[in-house]
Design an enzyme around this catalytic site. Structure first.
Site, PDB file in Angstrom:
ATOM      1  N   SER A 243     -18.941 -48.477  -1.696  1.00 26.93           N
ATOM      2  CA  SER A 243     -17.878 -48.714  -2.673  1.00 26.93           C
ATOM      3  C   SER A 243     -16.532 -48.337  -2.074  1.00 26.93           C
ATOM      4  CB  SER A 243     -18.159 -47.844  -3.900  1.00 26.93           C
ATOM      5  OG  SER A 243     -17.069 -47.849  -4.777  1.00 26.93           O
ATOM      6  N   SER A 244     -15.462 -48.799  -2.728  1.00 25.33           N
ATOM      7  CA  SER A 244     -14.110 -48.351  -2.352  1.00 25.33           C
ATOM      8  C   SER A 244     -13.512 -47.456  -3.431  1.00 25.33           C
ATOM      9  CB  SER A 244     -13.182 -49.545  -2.176  1.00 25.33           C
ATOM     10  OG  SER A 244     -13.614 -50.341  -1.119  1.00 25.33           O
TER      11      SER A 244
ATOM     12  N   THR B 121     -17.481 -49.297 -12.668  1.00 22.81           N
ATOM     13  CA  THR B 121     -17.345 -50.729 -12.407  1.00 22.81           C
ATOM     14  C   THR B 121     -18.605 -51.523 -12.705  1.00 22.81           C
ATOM     15  OG1 THR B 121     -16.671 -52.308 -10.668  1.00 22.81           O
ATOM     16  CG2 THR B 121     -18.092 -50.516  -9.974  1.00 22.81           C
TER      17      THR B 121
ATOM     18  N   THR C 107     -12.634 -53.244 -11.948  1.00 25.05           N
ATOM     19  CA  THR C 107     -13.244 -51.918 -11.981  1.00 25.05           C
ATOM     20  C   THR C 107     -12.321 -51.217 -12.936  1.00 25.05           C
ATOM     21  OG1 THR C 107     -14.120 -52.069  -9.741  1.00 25.05           O
ATOM     22  CG2 THR C 107     -13.470 -49.872 -10.445  1.00 25.05           C
TER      23      THR C 107
ATOM     24  N   GLY D 187      -9.414 -52.409  -8.095  1.00 23.03           N
ATOM     25  CA  GLY D 187      -8.738 -53.208  -7.069  1.00 23.03           C
ATOM     26  C   GLY D 187      -9.602 -53.528  -5.873  1.00 23.03           C
ATOM     27  N   GLY D 188     -10.930 -53.360  -5.973  1.00 22.29           N
ATOM     28  CA  GLY D 188     -11.812 -53.687  -4.846  1.00 22.29           C
ATOM     29  C   GLY D 188     -11.377 -52.922  -3.608  1.00 22.29           C
TER      30      GLY D 188
END
Ligand code: GLY
Length: 582
Positions: free
Chosen positions: A463-464, A410, A392, A484-485
């Site tokens: 999403s994060s 992302t 991302t 970084g997910g």
């Protein structure tokens, strides 16, 4: 006598109650020492600052600011440039979130997260025996959501920018048309993904070289098809992407390869302007992205949980280990909540206010004792998470007027689905993997999800991404975010603690090794050097299972000394981006 004692007891009780409730409002920054910020970093300027994962994109942004554009103009120019120079995650075929502060007063956010195509079904990634097939949700045509980036960036430009599409898009068009010199790490990344690119002829044509030759640093990377697509967007606005030639190309790509995005899905895509969510952490106002990102709620919950813990003495291993123990145990609880309660607010009623309420965090903090609580004993606090990719990208922009922009965008995996739309020259995302394809089973990031994040047509996947702004007394202080997910949230959280509490200069705050616990899997993930030996031993004695992993995240942040009007910026050592100012 009895009556007199009763009276004293009642008064004492009232005093205790008063002190208890007053503690909610105690602001430790009234302590002067705490208000100190360490303003030093490797890049500083007074007129504007852009920090992104690509030096070309940062340069594009700074040039726009120099030409008189505001931070929103610059951020849109950076976004389109990243789609050319950082195709690992920069995109027009993906989605993102922008958190922005404009005109000294408005703090808002734009949600341009992808949506599930209208033909999506809850079980589309399960095989006939009900087993989840990650190859389908992470790679190829069926893994793509309807892209939102173009609609979102143009919405931001039209509503909050000052420049024309021509002005902000031309630099990206030139970079695509004339090419740019490949950086060493981009060459490495292209060569490492050769096999995946080779699966799709349209991708192979652009992202690999004839005769399987390697790319090398310094050679030109030209993307003519992408330049034509960008020109269509420049000329026709969102219709240049969501209708006409580009939409035809996307639909053809889908029809010939069992994908399900239609022209109707594209024409119907709309970004959403959403209220940001916020908290006051020790006197600092923190603003971040609301659902469908879990980032803001999780960040705020973490900050609220740790707010009343004293900042430890960094020379005292016992103090440090106890503090880290509390931070890690807080992370576990916040990720347990993420798994259960969060999804697309347009489809699922999220207990947002309850989750960010300080009294809830206080209750959760009280659950933490001196030893670990096994993850199996932690349940979502008001009543499971899914996998996300490490790739991302985040960029931060400020202009001389104090307009602030924090964007995380992302394609999900590095290079998304690895599918280039034939003739259009851009990569499509694999964001469908951010849904809980089989509630209760982990996704690419090991995150588990519940029904809140199950697949439904036209729904946005959780999403994060955590694009964040921090203000102090109404004035700009910090802009940050990271890829970084599932680790995005804790990367942003730890960077904030490092700056606000540990008083580290921005570059050290960002580059310091990180740690992460997401409830499941049950172990603590650490970068090399996150804790010294003494702290590691104490944490292990408390029961923490530590698993060292490779570096992750790529925080691109700006720290602002508004009184002296100086901007400090830093791009994470883990990436190859750059902070530019003037
Ligand atoms: N695809 C990563 C995220 O949205 O969090």
């Amino acid at each position: 006598m009895l009556r007199k004692n009763l009276g004293i007891l009642v008064v004492l009780g009232l005093v205790v109650l008063f002190l208890y409730y007053a503690s909610y409002f105690y602001d430790p920054t009234h302590d002067k020492k705490n208000a100190y910020i360490n303003y030093t970093s490797d890049a500083a300027g007074m007129e504007g600052m852009v920090v992104s994962a690509s030096s070309y994109a940062s340069k594009v942004g700074i040039d726009i600011l120099k030409k008189g554009g505001n931070a929103i103009d610059a951020s849109v120019a950076v976004g389109f440039a990243l789609a050319v120079t950082y195709p690992q995650a920069g995109n027009i075929g993906g989605g993102g979130f922008m958190v922005l502060r404009v005109h000294d007063s408005i703090i808002t956010s734009i949600d341009y997260r992808e949506k599930a195509p209208s033909a999506s079904t809850r079980n589309m990634y399960l095989d006939s025996s009900g087993k989840f097939d990650p190859d389908l949700s992470q790679f190829g045509h069926l893994s793509s959501g309807v892209p939102g980036s173009v609609a979102g960036m143009l919405y931001a430009l039209e509503k909050y920018g000052t420049m024309s599409r021509d002005e902000v898009m031309q630099p990206a068009i030139d970079l695509a048309e004339n090419g740019f010199e490949i950086e060493p790490k981009f060459a490495e990344s292209l060569n490492a993904n050769f096999d995946d690119f080779s699966e799709f002829p349209s991708t192979k044509k652009i992202f690999t070289k004839k005769n399987s030759l390697n790319f090398f640093a310094g050679e030109k990377f030209v993307q003519k098809d992408l330049a034509s697509t960008l020109r269509r967007i420049r000329d026709d606005g969102r219709d240049g992407f969501y209708k006409g030639v580009t939409a035809d190309m996307i639909e053809n790509e889908m029809v010939s390869n069992d994908g399900i995005i239609t022209k109707e899905d594209l024409a119907n895509y709309q970004p959403v302007e959403r209220n940001v969510i916020s908290t006051n952490y020790k006197g600092y106002d923190v603003y971040s992205m609301a659902p469908p990102s879990s980032g803001g709620i999780a960040l705020i919950n973490l900050l609220n949980m740790i707010e009343h813990d004293p900042v430890p003495d960094t020379n005292n291993s016992i103090d440090m280990a106890n503090y880290y123990h509390t931070v890690i145990e807080s992370m576990k609880r916040v990720y347990a909540d993420r798994s259960e309660y969060l999804g697309d607010p347009d489809f699922y009623k999220i207990p947002q206010q309850e989750l960010i309420d300080k009294s809830y965090s206080k209750e959760r903090r009280r659950e933490i004792t001196d030893s670990i609580t096994p993850s199996s004993e932690i349940k979502p606090g008001l009543g499971v998470i899914h996998k996300e990719s490490d790739q991302t990208t985040h960029y931060s922009v400020i202009d001389k007027y104090g307009n602030m922009v924090s964007v995380t965008t992302t394609l999900n995996n590095t290079y998304g689905s690895c599918v280039v739309v034939n003739g259009a020259g851009f990569l499509l995302n694999d964001e469908m993997d951010d849904f809980a394809s089989k509630p209760g089973e982990p996704n690419m990031f090991g995150l588990i999800g519940s029904d809140a994040n199950s697949i439904q047509p036209n729904k946005r996947m959780l999403s994060s991404m955590t694009p964040t702004l921090i203000l102090k007394d109404g004035k700009p202080l910090m802009i940050l975010g990271s890829p970084g997910g599932g680790k995005i949230i804790t990367s942003v959280f730890l960077t904030i603690l490092n700056v606000l509490d540990f008083k580290l200069p921005l570059h050290i705050a960002i580059d310091k090794p990180r740690f992460h616990h997401q409830w499941l899997p049950v172990y603590l993930q650490t970068e090399q050097g996150a804790f010294d030996t003494a702290v590691t031993n104490i944490l292990q004695q408390k029961g923490h299972r530590i698993n060292e992993i490779g570096d992750y995240g790529n925080v691109c942040a700006i720290l602002i000394d508004w009184n002296r009007h100086i901007f400090y910026g830093h791009a994470d050592r883990r990436g190859y981006g750059i902070a530019l100012s003037y």
